[in-house]
Write a protein that holds these residues in place. Structure first.
Motif, short mmCIF file in Angstrom:
data_model
loop_
_atom_site.label_atom_id
_atom_site.label_comp_id
_atom_site.label_asym_id
_atom_site.label_seq_id
_atom_site.Cartn_x
_atom_site.Cartn_y
_atom_site.Cartn_z
N HIS A 87 0.83 -1.21 0.00
CA HIS A 87 0.00 0.00 0.00
C HIS A 87 0.86 1.26 0.00
O HIS A 87 0.71 2.12 -0.87
N ASP A 88 1.77 1.37 0.97
CA ASP A 88 2.52 2.60 1.18
C ASP A 88 3.66 2.81 0.19
O ASP A 88 3.90 3.92 -0.25
N VAL A 89 4.37 1.74 -0.14
CA VAL A 89 5.55 1.87 -1.00
C VAL A 89 5.20 1.63 -2.46
O VAL A 89 5.60 2.38 -3.34
N ARG A 90 4.43 0.57 -2.73
CA ARG A 90 4.12 0.21 -4.11
C ARG A 90 2.86 0.91 -4.62
O ARG A 90 2.64 0.96 -5.82
N GLY A 91 2.00 1.39 -3.72
CA GLY A 91 0.80 2.11 -4.13
C GLY A 91 -0.24 1.24 -4.83
O GLY A 91 -0.97 1.72 -5.69
N LEU A 92 -0.32 -0.02 -4.45
CA LEU A 92 -1.23 -0.94 -5.12
C LEU A 92 -2.66 -0.81 -4.59
O LEU A 92 -2.88 -0.52 -3.42
N ALA A 93 -3.59 -1.09 -5.45
CA ALA A 93 -5.01 -1.06 -5.10
C ALA A 93 -5.33 -2.21 -4.16
O ALA A 93 -4.65 -3.23 -4.12
N GLU A 94 -6.41 -2.05 -3.43
CA GLU A 94 -6.80 -3.05 -2.43
C GLU A 94 -7.00 -4.43 -3.03
O GLU A 94 -6.58 -5.44 -2.46
N GLY A 95 -7.63 -4.52 -4.18
CA GLY A 95 -7.88 -5.82 -4.81
C GLY A 95 -6.58 -6.54 -5.16
O GLY A 95 -6.45 -7.75 -4.95
N THR A 96 -5.63 -5.81 -5.70
CA THR A 96 -4.32 -6.40 -6.04
C THR A 96 -3.62 -6.85 -4.77
O THR A 96 -3.05 -7.95 -4.72
N ARG A 97 -3.64 -6.00 -3.75
CA ARG A 97 -3.01 -6.37 -2.47
C ARG A 97 -3.66 -7.62 -1.89
O ARG A 97 -2.99 -8.52 -1.40
N ARG A 98 -4.98 -7.68 -1.95
CA ARG A 98 -5.70 -8.82 -1.39
C ARG A 98 -5.27 -10.12 -2.09
O ARG A 98 -5.03 -11.12 -1.43
N GLN A 99 -5.17 -10.09 -3.42
CA GLN A 99 -4.76 -11.28 -4.16
C GLN A 99 -3.34 -11.70 -3.77
O GLN A 99 -3.08 -12.89 -3.54
N ARG A 100 -2.44 -10.76 -3.70
CA ARG A 100 -1.06 -11.09 -3.38
C ARG A 100 -0.91 -11.60 -1.95
O ARG A 100 -0.19 -12.57 -1.71
N VAL A 101 -1.59 -10.95 -1.03
CA VAL A 101 -1.52 -11.39 0.37
C VAL A 101 -2.11 -12.80 0.51
O VAL A 101 -1.58 -13.63 1.26
N ARG A 102 -3.16 -13.10 -0.22
CA ARG A 102 -3.78 -14.42 -0.16
C ARG A 102 -2.78 -15.51 -0.58
O ARG A 102 -2.65 -16.55 0.07
N VAL A 103 -2.04 -15.27 -1.66
CA VAL A 103 -1.06 -16.24 -2.14
C VAL A 103 0.06 -16.40 -1.11
O VAL A 103 0.45 -17.52 -0.76
N VAL A 104 0.57 -15.29 -0.63
CA VAL A 104 1.68 -15.33 0.34
C VAL A 104 1.23 -16.00 1.63
O VAL A 104 1.99 -16.75 2.25
N ARG A 105 0.00 -15.75 2.04
CA ARG A 105 -0.54 -16.40 3.25
C ARG A 105 -0.46 -17.92 3.11
O ARG A 105 -0.04 -18.61 4.04
N ARG A 106 -0.86 -18.44 1.95
CA ARG A 106 -0.81 -19.89 1.75
C ARG A 106 0.61 -20.41 1.83
O ARG A 106 0.87 -21.45 2.44
N LEU A 107 1.55 -19.70 1.19
CA LEU A 107 2.95 -20.12 1.24
C LEU A 107 3.48 -20.11 2.67
O LEU A 107 4.07 -21.10 3.12
N LEU A 108 3.26 -19.03 3.38
CA LEU A 108 3.77 -18.93 4.75
C LEU A 108 3.11 -19.95 5.67
O LEU A 108 3.78 -20.52 6.54
N GLN A 109 1.83 -20.18 5.49
CA GLN A 109 1.13 -21.16 6.32
C GLN A 109 1.71 -22.56 6.09
O GLN A 109 1.90 -23.32 7.02
N GLU A 110 1.99 -22.89 4.84
CA GLU A 110 2.58 -24.20 4.52
C GLU A 110 3.98 -24.36 5.09
O GLU A 110 4.34 -25.41 5.60
N GLN A 111 4.78 -23.32 4.98
CA GLN A 111 6.20 -23.43 5.32
C GLN A 111 6.53 -23.07 6.76
O GLN A 111 7.50 -23.59 7.32
N PHE A 112 5.74 -22.15 7.36
CA PHE A 112 6.12 -21.64 8.68
C PHE A 112 4.97 -21.64 9.68
O PHE A 112 4.94 -20.81 10.58
N ALA A 113 4.04 -22.55 9.54
CA ALA A 113 2.87 -22.55 10.42
C ALA A 113 3.25 -22.69 11.89
O ALA A 113 2.61 -22.10 12.75
N ASP A 114 4.27 -23.46 12.16
CA ASP A 114 4.60 -23.76 13.55
C ASP A 114 5.95 -23.22 13.99
O ASP A 114 6.50 -23.64 15.00
N ARG A 115 6.48 -22.27 13.22
CA ARG A 115 7.79 -21.70 13.58
C ARG A 115 7.89 -20.28 13.03
O ARG A 115 7.14 -19.90 12.14
N PRO A 116 8.82 -19.50 13.57
CA PRO A 116 9.00 -18.13 13.07
C PRO A 116 9.40 -18.13 11.59
O PRO A 116 10.05 -19.06 11.11
#
Length: 142
Positions: A35-64
């Motif tokens: 939002h602040d640095v890249r200036g992306l619209a909410e819909g684009t941010r939502r899509q990207r965060v959704r993908v990253v959430r899945r990756l992080l949940q798979e790889q780091f669900a139980d650790r930092p």
């Protein structure tokens, strides 16, 4: 970082598994960067965060989260699993751009991510791929 920040973007279609505090904080920081640095619209941010959430949940669900512990094969496997059931050019492009965006963000945080971004290729989409190579004789006669 600017004083202007938006709340974290959350998907509403499928209930996601409960996120750990470290994943929630990481997604919030990433969304603020988008939002602040890249200036992306909410819909684009939502899509990207959704993908990253899945990756992080798979790889780091139980650790930092430690991006240095991600391996190129982890990224390849994640992409393959995401595309396994419903492959489309649009979905492949979305996944690739979201992961590249996240790894660029992590690079600004000081992480070395070159080996991870190297395995994310752009899906090829030929404009005329659906056209037949040659007309059969009946089509040519018509």
């Amino acid at each position: 970082m600017s004083q202007i920040s938006s709340p974290p973007v959350t998907p509403s279609t499928h209930p996601a598994p409960a996120l750990s505090d470290h994943i929630t904080a990481e997604l919030r920081r990433y969304d603020e960067h988008l939002h602040d640095v890249r200036g992306l619209a909410e819909g684009t941010r939502r899509q990207r965060v959704r993908v990253v959430r899945r990756l992080l949940q798979e790889q780091f669900a139980d650790r930092p989260i430690d991006v240095a512990k991600l391996h190129p094969d982890d990224v390849r496997s994640f992409l393959a699993r995401q595309l396994e059931a419903h492959w489309s050019h649009a979905k492949a492009s979305l996944l690739a751009s979201a992961l590249r965006s996240y790894f660029r963000y992590r690079a600004t945080c000081g992480d070395r991510v070159g080996r991870l971004t190297a395995v994310i290729s752009n899906p090829v989409h030929w404009k005329l791929a659906s056209l037949p190579r040659a007309l059969n004789p009946d089509d040519a006669d018509r």
